[in-house]
Design a protein around this motif. Structure first.
Motif, PDB file in Angstrom:
ATOM      1  N   GLN A  88       1.451  -1.583  -0.060  1.00  0.00           N
ATOM      2  CA  GLN A  88       0.177  -0.249  -0.016  1.00  0.00           C
ATOM      3  C   GLN A  88       0.854   1.653   0.107  1.00  0.00           C
ATOM      4  O   GLN A  88       2.149   1.416  -0.216  1.00  0.00           O
ATOM      5  N   CYS A  89       0.471   2.196  -0.521  1.00  0.00           N
ATOM      6  CA  CYS A  89       0.916   3.575   0.036  1.00  0.00           C
ATOM      7  C   CYS A  89       0.528   4.812  -0.223  1.00  0.00           C
ATOM      8  O   CYS A  89      -0.487   4.578  -0.249  1.00  0.00           O
ATOM      9  N   LEU A  90       1.010   5.612   0.150  1.00  0.00           N
ATOM     10  CA  LEU A  90      -0.007   7.786   0.418  1.00  0.00           C
ATOM     11  C   LEU A  90       0.801   7.742  -0.882  1.00  0.00           C
ATOM     12  O   LEU A  90       1.241   7.601  -1.253  1.00  0.00           O
ATOM     13  N   ARG A  91      -0.114   8.350  -0.770  1.00  0.00           N
ATOM     14  CA  ARG A  91      -0.844   9.541  -1.989  1.00  0.00           C
ATOM     15  C   ARG A  91       0.268  10.618  -2.384  1.00  0.00           C
ATOM     16  O   ARG A  91       0.051  11.436  -1.013  1.00  0.00           O
ATOM     17  N   ARG A  92       1.028  10.760  -2.643  1.00  0.00           N
ATOM     18  CA  ARG A  92       2.622  12.239  -2.916  1.00  0.00           C
ATOM     19  C   ARG A  92       1.473  13.162  -3.287  1.00  0.00           C
ATOM     20  O   ARG A  92       0.656  13.359  -4.206  1.00  0.00           O
ATOM     21  N   PHE A  93       1.941  14.218  -2.771  1.00  0.00           N
ATOM     22  CA  PHE A  93       1.207  15.559  -2.999  1.00  0.00           C
ATOM     23  C   PHE A  93       3.340  16.081  -3.552  1.00  0.00           C
ATOM     24  O   PHE A  93       3.649  16.585  -2.191  1.00  0.00           O
ATOM     25  N   PRO A  94       2.879  16.768  -4.885  1.00  0.00           N
ATOM     26  CA  PRO A  94       3.992  17.379  -5.050  1.00  0.00           C
ATOM     27  C   PRO A  94       4.764  19.010  -4.196  1.00  0.00           C
ATOM     28  O   PRO A  94       3.875  19.398  -3.974  1.00  0.00           O
ATOM     29  N   LEU A  95       5.870  18.901  -3.520  1.00  0.00           N
ATOM     30  CA  LEU A  95       5.972  20.013  -2.172  1.00  0.00           C
ATOM     31  C   LEU A  95       7.352  20.642  -3.625  1.00  0.00           C
ATOM     32  O   LEU A  95       8.615  19.506  -3.320  1.00  0.00           O
ATOM     33  N   ARG A  96       7.377  21.579  -3.133  1.00  0.00           N
ATOM     34  CA  ARG A  96       9.257  21.739  -3.716  1.00  0.00           C
ATOM     35  C   ARG A  96       9.191  23.527  -1.857  1.00  0.00           C
ATOM     36  O   ARG A  96       8.277  24.549  -1.277  1.00  0.00           O
ATOM     37  N   ILE A  97      10.215  23.651  -1.870  1.00  0.00           N
ATOM     38  CA  ILE A  97      10.785  24.474  -0.941  1.00  0.00           C
ATOM     39  C   ILE A  97      11.081  26.069  -1.542  1.00  0.00           C
ATOM     40  O   ILE A  97      12.271  25.557  -2.223  1.00  0.00           O
ATOM     41  N   GLU A  98      10.786  27.414  -0.639  1.00  0.00           N
ATOM     42  CA  GLU A  98      11.187  28.514  -1.644  1.00  0.00           C
ATOM     43  C   GLU A  98      11.679  29.580  -0.508  1.00  0.00           C
ATOM     44  O   GLU A  98      11.091  29.655   0.269  1.00  0.00           O
ATOM     45  N   GLY A  99      12.818  29.552  -0.448  1.00  0.00           N
ATOM     46  CA  GLY A  99      13.323  30.388   0.895  1.00  0.00           C
ATOM     47  C   GLY A  99      12.481  29.320   2.044  1.00  0.00           C
ATOM     48  O   GLY A  99      13.733  27.889   2.172  1.00  0.00           O
ATOM     49  N   ASP A 100      11.818  30.007   2.620  1.00  0.00           N
ATOM     50  CA  ASP A 100      11.856  29.473   3.978  1.00  0.00           C
ATOM     51  C   ASP A 100      10.111  28.694   3.470  1.00  0.00           C
ATOM     52  O   ASP A 100       9.608  28.390   5.056  1.00  0.00           O
ATOM     53  N   LYS A 101       9.403  28.550   3.130  1.00  0.00           N
ATOM     54  CA  LYS A 101       8.291  28.577   2.679  1.00  0.00           C
ATOM     55  C   LYS A 101       8.330  27.337   2.286  1.00  0.00           C
ATOM     56  O   LYS A 101       8.757  27.245   1.428  1.00  0.00           O
ATOM     57  N   VAL A 102       6.635  26.023   3.059  1.00  0.00           N
ATOM     58  CA  VAL A 102       6.627  25.339   2.380  1.00  0.00           C
ATOM     59  C   VAL A 102       5.251  25.562   1.648  1.00  0.00           C
ATOM     60  O   VAL A 102       4.475  25.357   2.117  1.00  0.00           O
ATOM     61  N   MET A 103       5.589  24.853   0.433  1.00  0.00           N
ATOM     62  CA  MET A 103       4.866  25.233  -0.807  1.00  0.00           C
ATOM     63  C   MET A 103       4.516  23.454  -1.874  1.00  0.00           C
ATOM     64  O   MET A 103       5.073  22.729  -1.097  1.00  0.00           O
ATOM     65  N   VAL A 104       3.165  23.379  -2.011  1.00  0.00           N
ATOM     66  CA  VAL A 104       2.614  21.741  -1.524  1.00  0.00           C
ATOM     67  C   VAL A 104       1.382  22.065  -2.882  1.00  0.00           C
ATOM     68  O   VAL A 104       0.929  23.880  -2.970  1.00  0.00           O
ATOM     69  N   ALA A 105       2.030  20.937  -4.045  1.00  0.00           N
ATOM     70  CA  ALA A 105       0.744  21.738  -5.144  1.00  0.00           C
ATOM     71  C   ALA A 105      -0.625  20.837  -4.918  1.00  0.00           C
ATOM     72  O   ALA A 105      -1.003  20.243  -3.823  1.00  0.00           O
ATOM     73  N   GLU A 106      -1.772  21.778  -5.740  1.00  0.00           N
ATOM     74  CA  GLU A 106      -3.036  21.105  -4.965  1.00  0.00           C
ATOM     75  C   GLU A 106      -3.869  20.375  -5.475  1.00  0.00           C
ATOM     76  O   GLU A 106      -4.291  20.319  -5.282  1.00  0.00           O
ATOM     77  N   GLN A 107      -3.071  19.944  -6.768  1.00  0.00           N
ATOM     78  CA  GLN A 107      -3.227  17.883  -6.553  1.00  0.00           C
ATOM     79  C   GLN A 107      -2.199  17.456  -6.657  1.00  0.00           C
ATOM     80  O   GLN A 107      -0.806  17.702  -6.818  1.00  0.00           O
ATOM     81  N   PRO A 108      -2.701  16.085  -6.410  1.00  0.00           N
ATOM     82  CA  PRO A 108      -1.905  14.915  -6.635  1.00  0.00           C
ATOM     83  C   PRO A 108      -0.509  14.682  -7.521  1.00  0.00           C
ATOM     84  O   PRO A 108      -1.048  14.375  -8.267  1.00  0.00           O
ATOM     85  N   ASP A 109       0.087  13.322  -6.915  1.00  0.00           N
ATOM     86  CA  ASP A 109       1.053  13.428  -8.005  1.00  0.00           C
ATOM     87  C   ASP A 109       0.297  12.265  -9.071  1.00  0.00           C
ATOM     88  O   ASP A 109      -0.438  11.713  -8.756  1.00  0.00           O
TER      89      ASP A 109
END
Ligand code: FES
Length: 124
Positions: A88-109
């Motif tokens: 089984q696995c968790l559904r991943r969301f793309p994530l990126r770091i911009e400076g100190d900000k944690v940014m997550v994509a609105e849609q899953p991978d």
């Protein structure tokens, strides 16, 4: 996904808001997303357990293993793969770091669940 084919990322918090070994839940668009700090690297997953959809934020996170509170399924939060039961696995969301900000994509991978098993080194 935006009309130009790129993901839209939402700022959810600052890096310092989630300490190593901790997790937090956020609403990202229409999804509940779980953001985890694994040894200083961040991962984002669907906040619902793949078993029966219970909120994973109520689970326990210890040594990189997330245990769902409802029925004790366990997941490796580094990869998103389940430990018990397996396959089984968790559904991943793309994530990126911009400076100190944690940014997550609105849609899953879009690559789907099996992508977790092949993209472990490309999660941030
Ligand atoms: S809902 Fe998570 S283990 Fe059952």
């Amino acid at each position: 996904m935006a009309e130009d084919g790129t993901d839209t990322y939402i700022e959810v918090c600052s890096k310092s808001d989630i300490w190593i070994g901790e997790m937090e839940a956020f609403k990202v668009g229409r999804h509940n997303v779980l953001v985890v700090n694994v040894d200083g690297e961040f991962r984002a997953y669907d906040g619902r357990c793949p078993h029966q959809g219970r909120p994973l934020i109520h689970g326990e996170l210890e040594d990189g293993v997330l245990t769902c509170r409802a029925h004790q399924w366990t997941f490796d939060v580094r990869s998103g793969n389940s430990i018990n039961p397996s396959a089984q696995c968790l559904r991943r969301f793309p994530l990126r770091i911009e400076g100190d900000k944690v940014m997550v994509a609105e849609q899953p991978d879009q690559a789907g669940a099996t992508a977790h098993r092949h993209n472990v080194g490309n999660l941030t």
